[in-house]
Design a protein around this motif. Sequence first.
Motif, PDB file in Angstrom:
ATOM      1  N   ARG A 262     117.185  -5.061 -36.391  1.00 40.19           N
ATOM      2  CA  ARG A 262     117.266  -3.640 -36.767  1.00 40.19           C
ATOM      3  C   ARG A 262     118.688  -3.077 -36.807  1.00 40.19           C
ATOM      4  O   ARG A 262     118.899  -1.952 -37.230  1.00 40.19           O
ATOM      5  CB  ARG A 262     116.391  -2.806 -35.825  1.00 40.19           C
ATOM      6  N   LEU A 263     119.646  -3.864 -36.327  1.00 41.65           N
ATOM      7  CA  LEU A 263     121.025  -3.348 -36.303  1.00 41.65           C
ATOM      8  C   LEU A 263     121.958  -4.108 -37.231  1.00 41.65           C
ATOM      9  O   LEU A 263     123.098  -3.691 -37.449  1.00 41.65           O
ATOM     10  CB  LEU A 263     121.578  -3.405 -34.868  1.00 41.65           C
TER      11      LEU A 263
ATOM     12  N   ASP B  59     124.932  10.784 -24.298  1.00 43.37           N
ATOM     13  CA  ASP B  59     124.417  12.154 -24.500  1.00 43.37           C
ATOM     14  C   ASP B  59     122.931  12.132 -24.888  1.00 43.37           C
ATOM     15  O   ASP B  59     122.202  13.079 -24.616  1.00 43.37           O
ATOM     16  CB  ASP B  59     125.212  12.879 -25.599  1.00 43.37           C
ATOM     17  N   GLY B  60     122.508  11.051 -25.501  1.00 40.48           N
ATOM     18  CA  GLY B  60     121.102  10.924 -25.895  1.00 40.48           C
ATOM     19  C   GLY B  60     120.230  10.321 -24.800  1.00 40.48           C
ATOM     20  O   GLY B  60     119.081   9.975 -25.044  1.00 40.48           O
ATOM     21  N   GLY B  61     120.796  10.109 -23.613  1.00 40.71           N
ATOM     22  CA  GLY B  61     120.004   9.598 -22.488  1.00 40.71           C
ATOM     23  C   GLY B  61     119.997   8.080 -22.376  1.00 40.71           C
ATOM     24  O   GLY B  61     119.233   7.502 -21.599  1.00 40.71           O
ATOM     25  N   ILE B  62     120.873   7.419 -23.148  1.00 39.73           N
ATOM     26  CA  ILE B  62     120.909   5.944 -23.132  1.00 39.73           C
ATOM     27  C   ILE B  62     122.157   5.488 -22.380  1.00 39.73           C
ATOM     28  O   ILE B  62     123.278   5.875 -22.739  1.00 39.73           O
ATOM     29  CB  ILE B  62     120.957   5.397 -24.577  1.00 39.73           C
TER      30      ILE B  62
ATOM     31  N   ILE C 110     116.609   3.547 -28.892  1.00 39.14           N
ATOM     32  CA  ILE C 110     118.020   3.122 -28.874  1.00 39.14           C
ATOM     33  C   ILE C 110     118.493   2.782 -30.290  1.00 39.14           C
ATOM     34  O   ILE C 110     119.555   3.232 -30.738  1.00 39.14           O
ATOM     35  CB  ILE C 110     118.200   1.913 -27.918  1.00 39.14           C
ATOM     36  N   VAL C 111     117.669   2.017 -31.001  1.00 38.73           N
ATOM     37  CA  VAL C 111     118.031   1.626 -32.371  1.00 38.73           C
ATOM     38  C   VAL C 111     118.228   2.880 -33.233  1.00 38.73           C
ATOM     39  O   VAL C 111     119.230   3.009 -33.956  1.00 38.73           O
ATOM     40  CB  VAL C 111     116.934   0.706 -32.974  1.00 38.73           C
ATOM     41  N   ASN C 112     117.290   3.818 -33.119  1.00 38.61           N
ATOM     42  CA  ASN C 112     117.370   5.031 -33.946  1.00 38.61           C
ATOM     43  C   ASN C 112     118.586   5.872 -33.605  1.00 38.61           C
ATOM     44  O   ASN C 112     119.212   6.472 -34.476  1.00 38.61           O
ATOM     45  CB  ASN C 112     116.091   5.868 -33.796  1.00 38.61           C
ATOM     46  N   ARG C 113     118.921   5.908 -32.338  1.00 37.56           N
ATOM     47  CA  ARG C 113     120.098   6.683 -31.919  1.00 37.56           C
ATOM     48  C   ARG C 113     121.371   6.054 -32.517  1.00 37.56           C
ATOM     49  O   ARG C 113     122.245   6.758 -33.005  1.00 37.56           O
ATOM     50  CB  ARG C 113     120.149   6.711 -30.377  1.00 37.56           C
ATOM     51  N   ILE C 114     121.447   4.725 -32.487  1.00 38.53           N
ATOM     52  CA  ILE C 114     122.632   4.060 -33.061  1.00 38.53           C
ATOM     53  C   ILE C 114     122.671   4.315 -34.575  1.00 38.53           C
ATOM     54  O   ILE C 114     123.707   4.666 -35.142  1.00 38.53           O
ATOM     55  CB  ILE C 114     122.631   2.546 -32.761  1.00 38.53           C
TER      56      ILE C 114
ATOM     57  N   SER D 188     121.417   6.769 -36.192  1.00 37.60           N
ATOM     58  CA  SER D 188     121.726   8.174 -36.522  1.00 37.60           C
ATOM     59  C   SER D 188     123.222   8.460 -36.317  1.00 37.60           C
ATOM     60  O   SER D 188     123.799   9.296 -37.005  1.00 37.60           O
ATOM     61  CB  SER D 188     120.837   9.149 -35.751  1.00 37.60           C
ATOM     62  N   PHE D 189     123.862   7.740 -35.407  1.00 44.97           N
ATOM     63  CA  PHE D 189     125.316   7.919 -35.228  1.00 44.97           C
ATOM     64  C   PHE D 189     126.060   7.566 -36.514  1.00 44.97           C
ATOM     65  O   PHE D 189     126.944   8.292 -36.943  1.00 44.97           O
ATOM     66  CB  PHE D 189     125.828   7.025 -34.084  1.00 44.97           C
ATOM     67  N   PHE D 190     125.639   6.477 -37.152  1.00 42.93           N
ATOM     68  CA  PHE D 190     126.341   6.053 -38.356  1.00 42.93           C
ATOM     69  C   PHE D 190     125.951   6.856 -39.584  1.00 42.93           C
ATOM     70  O   PHE D 190     126.640   6.813 -40.597  1.00 42.93           O
ATOM     71  CB  PHE D 190     126.149   4.540 -38.575  1.00 42.93           C
ATOM     72  N   LYS D 191     124.843   7.579 -39.501  1.00 42.71           N
ATOM     73  CA  LYS D 191     124.425   8.388 -40.660  1.00 42.71           C
ATOM     74  C   LYS D 191     125.039   9.768 -40.630  1.00 42.71           C
ATOM     75  O   LYS D 191     124.912  10.531 -41.563  1.00 42.71           O
ATOM     76  CB  LYS D 191     122.896   8.490 -40.672  1.00 42.71           C
ATOM     77  N   LYS D 192     125.680  10.115 -39.485  1.00 38.11           N
ATOM     78  CA  LYS D 192     126.195  11.483 -39.318  1.00 38.11           C
ATOM     79  C   LYS D 192     127.191  11.835 -40.415  1.00 38.11           C
ATOM     80  O   LYS D 192     127.965  10.990 -40.831  1.00 38.11           O
ATOM     81  CB  LYS D 192     126.884  11.609 -37.954  1.00 38.11           C
TER      82      LYS D 192
END
Length: 368
Positions: A263-264, A302-305, A358-362, A364-368
């Motif tokens: 997924r990454l 910040d996202g709890g991870i 965790i995957v979604n948070r990573i 979303s960081f790159f989609k910002k």
Amino acid sequence: MKIPILDLKKQYASIKKEVNSAIKEVVTNQDFILGEEVKNLEKEVALYCNAKYAVGVASGTDALILSLKALGIKQGDEVITSPFTFVATAEAISLIGAKPVFVDIEPKTYNIDPALIEKKVTRFTKAIIPVHIYGQCADMDPIINIAKKCNLRVIEDAAQAIGATYKGRKTGSLGDCAALSFFPSKNLGGFGDGGMVTTDKEDMADAIKTLRVHGSKIRYIHSFIGMNSRLDNLQAAVLRVKLKYLEKWLNARRESAKYYDERLKDMPVVVPYTPSYNTHTYHLYVLRVQSGLDKLTQFLIDGGIEARTYYPIPLHLQECYKDLGYREGDLPESEKAAKETFSIPIFPEMELEEKDFIVNRIRSFFKK
Ligand SMILES: Cc1ncc(COP(=O)(O)O)c(C=O)c1O
């Protein structure tokens, strides 16, 4: 959602009955020092690691110190190792009065680069300590060949890698001896500190058994200066229960790693690399970014991870080693890895939702 880098409470919950009854047994018998549990664990770990002998000691750090001592390494000797490791690896060398000589790492596995070792061998060099960092083996065959050619001993620092294999052979059976750690967060972790040395050499096992009890084989007769470094019988009882589940837990780690990899891999992060000769245990799942490490790890936190860099300063640049005279730029791959790598949570009991989160948070960081 809050996801710690490792959740030991979940593991305890899964084996609570069994482990509590093992502890109760030791307490009932009041059998605390070098008792039956230690003896049995030594046999079981030796079998698991495919080594002839295993000797329980107080920690992974002591396993390294006692290995070095048993091999006769002393003041003025040099020991080659990686700078990209926990400080204990080099600390053990320093504590016996020898000098750590750092050799840079392979950028893909983060393990010592065998191609760079031989030019650091001097007439003072006595041993090499390859570290199986993050849970996969260093490239041992070329290391062992150099050791044979230059008459050096090889101590595996397998603190993070019990259960890993190299060309089908288990960690703990690859060098003259190996140091294991049972620190609670390790692949096989106790309820406190603990460690073990595995070896095929009877004289080495014998020396470590004597060294761990004040250099004494017969009570009050001391053949040489040793120390007090025994594995607690209570810890051994806990570890014997956990050892039964180790393979299952390592497989769960591998499954999680595969899940993350898939997924990454289309994201601008480098996922862990495993050469075909290795099976990884994923003690840690380490990602790499070319830039923006601090921003990304902060975004995850910040996202709890719980995301963390192991190891932000390579050992040759640590204050405690400034007298060795290394400068920034001397070991570029280690320095680069320290600035570009970070770990995300991985432990056997992880839920699918946690991994997805965790995957979604990573992503979303790159989609910002
Ligand atoms: C690579 C490495 N070597 C040695 C050690 C020392 O082990 P311990 O903490 O059991 O003394 C550790 C663990 O912390 C480690 O990660």
